[in-house]
Design a protein around this motif. Structure first.
Motif, PDB file in Angstrom:
ATOM      1  N   ALA A  51      38.720  21.448  22.746  1.00 28.17           N
ATOM      2  CA  ALA A  51      39.701  21.112  21.716  1.00 28.17           C
ATOM      3  C   ALA A  51      40.924  20.437  22.328  1.00 28.17           C
ATOM      4  N   ALA A  52      41.371  20.923  23.495  1.00 23.45           N
ATOM      5  CA  ALA A  52      42.521  20.306  24.159  1.00 23.45           C
ATOM      6  C   ALA A  52      42.219  18.855  24.534  1.00 23.45           C
ATOM      7  N   CYS A  53      41.020  18.619  25.031  1.00 27.31           N
ATOM      8  CA  CYS A  53      40.620  17.238  25.364  1.00 27.31           C
ATOM      9  C   CYS A  53      40.529  16.389  24.107  1.00 27.31           C
ATOM     10  N   TYR A  54      40.009  16.960  23.031  1.00 24.48           N
ATOM     11  CA  TYR A  54      39.913  16.226  21.771  1.00 24.48           C
ATOM     12  C   TYR A  54      41.303  15.830  21.265  1.00 24.48           C
ATOM     13  N   VAL A  55      42.262  16.747  21.358  1.00 25.42           N
ATOM     14  CA  VAL A  55      43.617  16.462  20.883  1.00 25.42           C
ATOM     15  C   VAL A  55      44.202  15.261  21.624  1.00 25.42           C
ATOM     16  N   VAL A  56      44.095  15.277  22.960  1.00 25.49           N
ATOM     17  CA  VAL A  56      44.614  14.165  23.750  1.00 25.49           C
ATOM     18  C   VAL A  56      43.871  12.869  23.407  1.00 25.49           C
ATOM     19  N   GLY A  57      42.542  12.958  23.294  1.00 23.86           N
ATOM     20  CA  GLY A  57      41.748  11.777  22.975  1.00 23.86           C
ATOM     21  C   GLY A  57      42.080  11.201  21.609  1.00 23.86           C
ATOM     22  N   ILE A  58      42.207  12.065  20.594  1.00 26.43           N
ATOM     23  CA  ILE A  58      42.526  11.591  19.246  1.00 26.43           C
ATOM     24  C   ILE A  58      43.873  10.878  19.239  1.00 26.43           C
ATOM     25  N   MET A  59      44.855  11.460  19.913  1.00 20.73           N
ATOM     26  CA  MET A  59      46.191  10.861  19.911  1.00 20.73           C
ATOM     27  C   MET A  59      46.205   9.522  20.649  1.00 20.73           C
ATOM     28  N   ALA A 124      35.858  23.400  17.861  1.00 22.23           N
ATOM     29  CA  ALA A 124      36.760  22.690  18.773  1.00 22.23           C
ATOM     30  C   ALA A 124      37.351  21.444  18.114  1.00 22.23           C
ATOM     31  N   PHE A 125      36.498  20.622  17.500  1.00 21.02           N
ATOM     32  CA  PHE A 125      36.994  19.383  16.903  1.00 21.02           C
ATOM     33  C   PHE A 125      37.596  19.643  15.528  1.00 21.02           C
ATOM     34  N   TRP A 178      46.561  23.823  24.814  1.00 21.36           N
ATOM     35  CA  TRP A 178      45.636  24.668  25.574  1.00 21.36           C
ATOM     36  C   TRP A 178      46.277  26.013  25.915  1.00 21.36           C
ATOM     37  N   ILE A 179      47.549  25.994  26.302  1.00 21.44           N
ATOM     38  CA  ILE A 179      48.251  27.235  26.643  1.00 21.44           C
ATOM     39  C   ILE A 179      48.354  28.151  25.423  1.00 21.44           C
ATOM     40  N   CYS A 180      48.698  27.575  24.265  1.00 18.58           N
ATOM     41  CA  CYS A 180      48.820  28.377  23.041  1.00 18.58           C
ATOM     42  C   CYS A 180      47.488  29.009  22.663  1.00 18.58           C
ATOM     43  N   LEU A 181      46.399  28.238  22.761  1.00 19.73           N
ATOM     44  CA  LEU A 181      45.101  28.784  22.386  1.00 19.73           C
ATOM     45  C   LEU A 181      44.622  29.823  23.386  1.00 19.73           C
ATOM     46  N   ARG A 182      44.945  29.631  24.669  1.00 22.53           N
ATOM     47  CA  ARG A 182      44.575  30.648  25.656  1.00 22.53           C
ATOM     48  C   ARG A 182      45.307  31.960  25.397  1.00 22.53           C
TER      49      ARG A 182
END
Length: 230
Positions: A51-59, A124-125, A178-182
């Motif tokens: 999900a963290a990678c998706y967020v960066v990729g989407i933006m 995740a997405f 990622w930190i918030c979800l962890r």
């Protein structure tokens, strides 16, 4: 060089200040608490990284190609808001009115352990990355910023800082996400399943309210455009 770094720091700070209220990783953390409580630990951690990678990729895709993609498919910002509102509403109603009871979910957990991830949902997405964090408001802001940043800032900041700033801002947002979800796992251990279910219902209601507001904003923008055109 030091002056350029100072300018870069100002741009990154401005970008984070603009994006954080819209992205709001705490929303996705609450979604994870609600929808991911029955996902096995290792699988949940894997989905958080995804999900963290998706967020960066989407933006990044939105910043560099969002306007072109929307123009190619004839999608307007109001249309994006309304579509996002419908997706958020669907998620919110599923959280408000879960189709299975707590007992059924515990039995499903036991079966899932035997089935080895076969029926484990991937969140995740959708909804963690989109629309949880990179939602219609975030996408609209990024597209708007991408269309104006060159002309308004070209004379005030070095070109390389303008080029690098979006990448740094989006990576920092992904790291914060990622930190918030962890941290969500510690919250589950603290409040227990009953607390998570209560948060799920409350968040479901809030998501439905957000979805209605998305749709209202989209409709109002359409009305305003037609009024201006007339």
């Amino acid at each position: 060089m030091i002056d350029d770094l100072v300018q870069l720091g100002k741009l990154v700070s401005l970008g984070l200040a603009l994006m954080l209220p819209l992205a709001n990783p705490l929303t996705s953390m609450t979604l994870l608490l609600s929808l991911g409580q029955h996902i096995p630990y290792k699988e949940r951690e894997r989905q958080i990284r995804q999900a963290a990678c998706y967020v960066v990729g989407i933006m990044l895709v939105t910043y560099y190609a969002g306007a072109w993609i929307m123009a190619t498919f004839g999608i307007s910002i109001p249309g994006l808001r309304i579509a996002g509102g419908l997706i958020v509403a669907s998620i919110g109603f599923s959280m408000l009115f879960p189709s299975s009871t707590a007992t059924d979910e515990r039995e499903a957990d036991v079966a899932a352990d035997v089935a080895v991830h076969r029926q484990v949902p991937n969140i995740a997405f959708v909804p963690l990355a989109m629309p949880g964090t990179a939602g219609p408001g975030t996408i609209a802001m990024i597209i708007s910023a991408a269309s104006t940043v060159g002309g308004e800032t070209a004379g005030h900041y070095p070109a390389w800082t303008i080029a690098v700033t979006p990448i740094i801002v989006f990576v920092l947002l992904g790291l914060l996400f990622w930190i918030c979800l962890r941290s969500a796992g510690r919250i589950v251990a603290l409040i227990g399943n009953t607390g998570v279910e209560a948060i799920s219902r409350i968040m479901g209601f809030l998501l439905v309210c957000m979805a209605v507001q998305f749709v209202i904003n989209g409709v109002l923008e359409i009305v305003a455009q037609h009024a201006a055109g007339a």
